[in-house]
Scaffold this motif. Structure first.
Motif, PDB file in Angstrom:
ATOM      1  N   GLY A 137      -5.654  35.637  15.394  1.00  0.00           N
ATOM      2  CA  GLY A 137      -5.006  36.248  16.542  1.00  0.00           C
ATOM      3  C   GLY A 137      -5.706  35.972  17.850  1.00  0.00           C
ATOM      4  O   GLY A 137      -5.270  36.420  18.904  1.00  0.00           O
TER       5      GLY A 137
ATOM      6  N   ASN B  47       2.433  22.535  17.305  1.00  0.00           N
ATOM      7  CA  ASN B  47       3.011  22.510  15.968  1.00  0.00           C
ATOM      8  C   ASN B  47       4.325  21.745  15.921  1.00  0.00           C
ATOM      9  O   ASN B  47       4.590  21.009  14.961  1.00  0.00           O
TER      10      ASN B  47
ATOM     11  N   ILE C 253      -4.497  25.419  13.680  1.00  0.00           N
ATOM     12  CA  ILE C 253      -3.449  26.287  14.226  1.00  0.00           C
ATOM     13  C   ILE C 253      -3.261  27.499  13.318  1.00  0.00           C
ATOM     14  O   ILE C 253      -3.080  28.630  13.789  1.00  0.00           O
TER      15      ILE C 253
ATOM     16  N   LYS D 253      -6.090  29.984  13.863  1.00  0.00           N
ATOM     17  CA  LYS D 253      -5.898  30.671  15.146  1.00  0.00           C
ATOM     18  C   LYS D 253      -4.834  31.761  15.012  1.00  0.00           C
ATOM     19  O   LYS D 253      -4.985  32.864  15.554  1.00  0.00           O
ATOM     20  N   GLU D 254      -3.767  31.461  14.265  1.00  0.00           N
ATOM     21  CA  GLU D 254      -2.692  32.443  14.087  1.00  0.00           C
ATOM     22  C   GLU D 254      -3.163  33.626  13.251  1.00  0.00           C
ATOM     23  O   GLU D 254      -2.830  34.775  13.543  1.00  0.00           O
TER      24      GLU D 254
ATOM     25  N   ARG E 155       3.059  29.677   8.842  1.00  0.00           N
ATOM     26  CA  ARG E 155       2.786  30.263   7.526  1.00  0.00           C
ATOM     27  C   ARG E 155       3.815  29.798   6.502  1.00  0.00           C
ATOM     28  O   ARG E 155       3.477  29.494   5.350  1.00  0.00           O
TER      29      ARG E 155
ATOM     30  N   ASN F 252       8.105  28.540  10.694  1.00  0.00           N
ATOM     31  CA  ASN F 252       6.847  28.908  11.315  1.00  0.00           C
ATOM     32  C   ASN F 252       5.683  28.381  10.471  1.00  0.00           C
ATOM     33  O   ASN F 252       5.888  27.919   9.344  1.00  0.00           O
TER      34      ASN F 252
ATOM     35  N   THR G 211       0.817  25.635  24.328  1.00  0.00           N
ATOM     36  CA  THR G 211       0.991  26.695  23.328  1.00  0.00           C
ATOM     37  C   THR G 211       0.828  26.136  21.920  1.00  0.00           C
ATOM     38  O   THR G 211       1.031  24.935  21.675  1.00  0.00           O
ATOM     39  N   SER G 212       0.489  27.014  20.984  1.00  0.00           N
ATOM     40  CA  SER G 212       0.398  26.617  19.577  1.00  0.00           C
ATOM     41  C   SER G 212       1.737  26.100  19.074  1.00  0.00           C
ATOM     42  O   SER G 212       1.803  25.186  18.249  1.00  0.00           O
ATOM     43  N   GLU G 213       2.814  26.678  19.597  1.00  0.00           N
ATOM     44  CA  GLU G 213       4.158  26.236  19.204  1.00  0.00           C
ATOM     45  C   GLU G 213       4.398  24.791  19.626  1.00  0.00           C
ATOM     46  O   GLU G 213       4.963  23.994  18.857  1.00  0.00           O
TER      47      GLU G 213
END
Length: 440
Positions: A280, A44, A273, A276-277, A408, A406, A39-41
Motif C-alpha cells: 500500500g 501494468n 508492482i 507495492k500494491e 492480483r 487487476n 501510475t502503477s496502472e
C-alpha cells in the motif's frame, strides 16, 4: 594474440558492470514516484507490456545478426542500448518517451546472446570449464551486488531512487568502454562457418536466467578466417531445426521449457508492482529480495546441474511435473496474501524452484540434440517463450483483446497457468506409459 585468460577477464568485467544495475530492484518505485509520476496502472497496462513486445520483436533479428556480425558488434550494441535506456529513464518525463526507452530495453535484453556465446569462439576447448565458471560468476556477482547495494543505499537513505539510476547509467557507460576493447572473432556457427578437414569440434555450455544452451563451435587447428556464406547458413539452419523438432523428446520438453519460461518472465516483470500494491506504499526491501532470489536461484541451478540419476528420464519427468505444481501453488498464494513479507518469500521460493527445474529441463533437451543444433533450438524456444509471454500479456492485461484483469487476478491466472502445465504433463506421461505398455 590475446591469451584466453585476458579475454575471459575482459568479458567478465563487461558482464559484471552490465549486470550491476542497483536501480533494477526499485525501478517501479522510481517510475511511480514524483520523479516520473507514472501510475502503477500505466506501468501494468502500457509500459511493461510494451517492453515485452519489444524484446519479442527483436529477438530473431538479433539472434541472426549475432552470428552474422560475429558477436562483438552486438555486444557493443547491447552496451549502447543500456546507456540509451537509462538516459531516457533519467532525463525524460513523458509516457511516449518511456515507450521508446522500452524499445532500447528490448535491444538490451535480446542482445544477451552475443555475450553468452562470444567467449567460446575465442578460447580453446581445454579452457571451457574455467571460463564458463568465470563468466557465470561475474554475472551473478553483478546481480547480487546490485541488489545488496540498492538495499543498503535505500535503507540508510544515502540515495533516492533517481540517484540509483545515475549509478546504473554510469556503469553502462563503463561496460561500453570495456566492450570496445574486446578482440574481434573470425568465425561463427552459421554465416562464417569454417569448413576445413583440420577443424575439430568445440562443445560449450551457456547458462543464463532463461537459457541453458549447448553449442558446438568449430575450432581450427590454426587461426583461419571464416568466409561469409548466407545460402549455406540458411540451409544449415533448416537442417538443424528439422533435426531437433522431429525428436519427440525434444518437442515434449521444449514445450514445457517455453511455457514455463513465459510464465516466469511475467512473474519477475510484475513482482514489484504486486509488492507495492500489497504494502500500500513504498516497498523498501526489493533490493534484498532480489539479491536473495539471485543467490539462492543460482544455488538451485547448480544443484540441478550436479544431479545424476540412474533412471534419468523418469526422475527428471517427476521433477518437472512436481515443480510446475509447486510454482503454480506459490503464485496462487502470492495473489491472495496481505503480508508483503509472505509475498517476498513466495517470490524467492518461486525463483529457486524455477532455476532448479529449468536447468533439469534444459539438460533433458540437450541430451537429445546433435551438437550443432543446440544454440538454434534453444534460440527458437526462447523466441516461442517470448511469443507466449506476449500472448499472456495481451490476454490478462489489455482491454482491447484481453480480460483487463487487476494485478492480483493476473497472478492468480499465472498460478492456474502453471497448474495447467502440471495437468498437461501428467496426462502426457500417462499417455506415453499407456502407449508403451500396448507396444510391449
Amino acid at each position: 594474440m590475446q591469451t584466453w585468460a585476458s579475454i575471459s577477464m575482459l568479458l567478465c568485467i563487461f558482464g559484471f558492470f552490465r549486470e550491476l544495475r542497483p536501480s533494477e530492484p526499485f525501478v517501479t518505485e522510481f517510475l511511480t514516484s514524483d520523479f516520473r509520476n507514472i501510475t502503477s496502472e500505466q506501468l501494468n497496462r502500457l509500459v511493461y507490456p510494451f517492453g515485452t513486445y519489444a524484446v519479442f520483436a527483436q529477438l530473431v533479428l538479433v539472434f541472426l545478426l549475432t552470428d552474422m556480425l560475429r558477436y562483438k558488434p552486438i555486444i557493443i550494441l547491447s552496451a549502447c542500448a543500456g546507456i540509451a535506456l537509462f538516459a531516457i529513464l533519467l532525463w525524460t518525463r513523458k509516457i511516449w518517451e518511456l515507450l521508446i526507452g522500452q524499445i532500447f530495453y528490448g535491444t538490451f535484453m535480446a542482445s544477451e546472446v552475443a555475450y553468452y556465446t562470444y567467449i567460446y569462439a575465442k578460447v580453446e576447448k581445454e579452457h571451457y570449464q574455467i571460463v564458463t565458471g568465470h563468466t557465470r560468476a561475474a554475472i551473478l556477482s553483478g546481480r547480487f551486488l546490485a541488489g545488496v547495494l540498492a538495499q543498503i543505499l535505500i535503507s540508510t537513505e544515502s540515495m533516492n531512487y533517481r540517484q540509483l539510476h545515475y549509478i546504473s547509467f554510469g556503469l553502462q557507460v563503463v561496460s561500453f568502454f570495456v566492450s570496445v576493447t574486446l578482440p574481434p572473432v573470425k568465425q561463427s556457427v552459421y554465416f562464417y562457418r569454417i569448413e576445413d578437414k583440420k577443424d575439430h569440434g568445440r562443445e560449450l555450455t551457456i547458462s543464463t536466467d532463461i537459457l541453458h544452451i549447448h553449442l558446438f563451435i568449430l575450432a581450427p587447428s590454426e587461426p583461419i578466417k571464416g568466409t561469409f556464406a548466407w545460402r549455406k547458413a540458411f540451409k544449415l539452419l533448416m537442417k538443424h531445426a528439422i533435426s531437433g523438432y522431429t525428436n519427440a523428446t525434444v518437442i515434449k520438453w521444449s514445450i514445457w521449457w517455453l511455457l514455463a519460461t513465459a510464465g516466469q518472465l511475467q512473474v519477475i516483470s510484475y513482482a514489484q508492482i504486486l509488492w507495492k500494491e500489497i504494502k500500500g506504499s513504498e516497498s523498501v526491501y526489493n533490493g534484498g529480495v532480489e539479491a536473495a532470489a539471485t543467490l539462492l536461484g543460482a544455488g538451485g541451478a547448480l544443484a540441478a546441474g550436479s544431479m545424476k540419476f540412474s533412471c534419468y528420464k523418469y526422475a527428471y519427468n517427476l521433477i518437472i511435473i512436481v515443480g510446475s505444481l509447486v510454482m503454480g501453488s506459490l503464485l496462487i498464494i502470492s495473489s491472495i496474501v496481505e503480508d508483503v513479507w509472505l509475498a517476498y518469500a513466495t517470490y524467492v521460493l518461486f525463483c529457486v524452484i524455477f532455476y532448479f527445474v529449468i536447468t533439469s529441463a534444459g539438460a533433458t533437451i540437450a541430451t537429445q540434440l546433435c551438437d550443432d543444433s543446440f544454440g538454434l533450438i534453444f534460440g527458437i524456444n526462447t523466441f516461442l517463450a517470448l511469443a507466449a509471454q506476449s500472448l499472456l500479456t495481451l490476454l490478462v492485461a489489455t482491454d482491447t483483446l484481453g480480460f483487463f484483469l487487476n494485478l492480483r487476478s493476473q497472478y492468480l491466472i499465472y498460478g492456474y497457468y502453471y497448474i495447467s502445465i502440471f495437468i498437461l504433463y501428467c496426462l502426457w506421461d500417462f499417455v506415453e506409459n499407456f502407449m508403451r505398455r500396448r507396444v510391449n
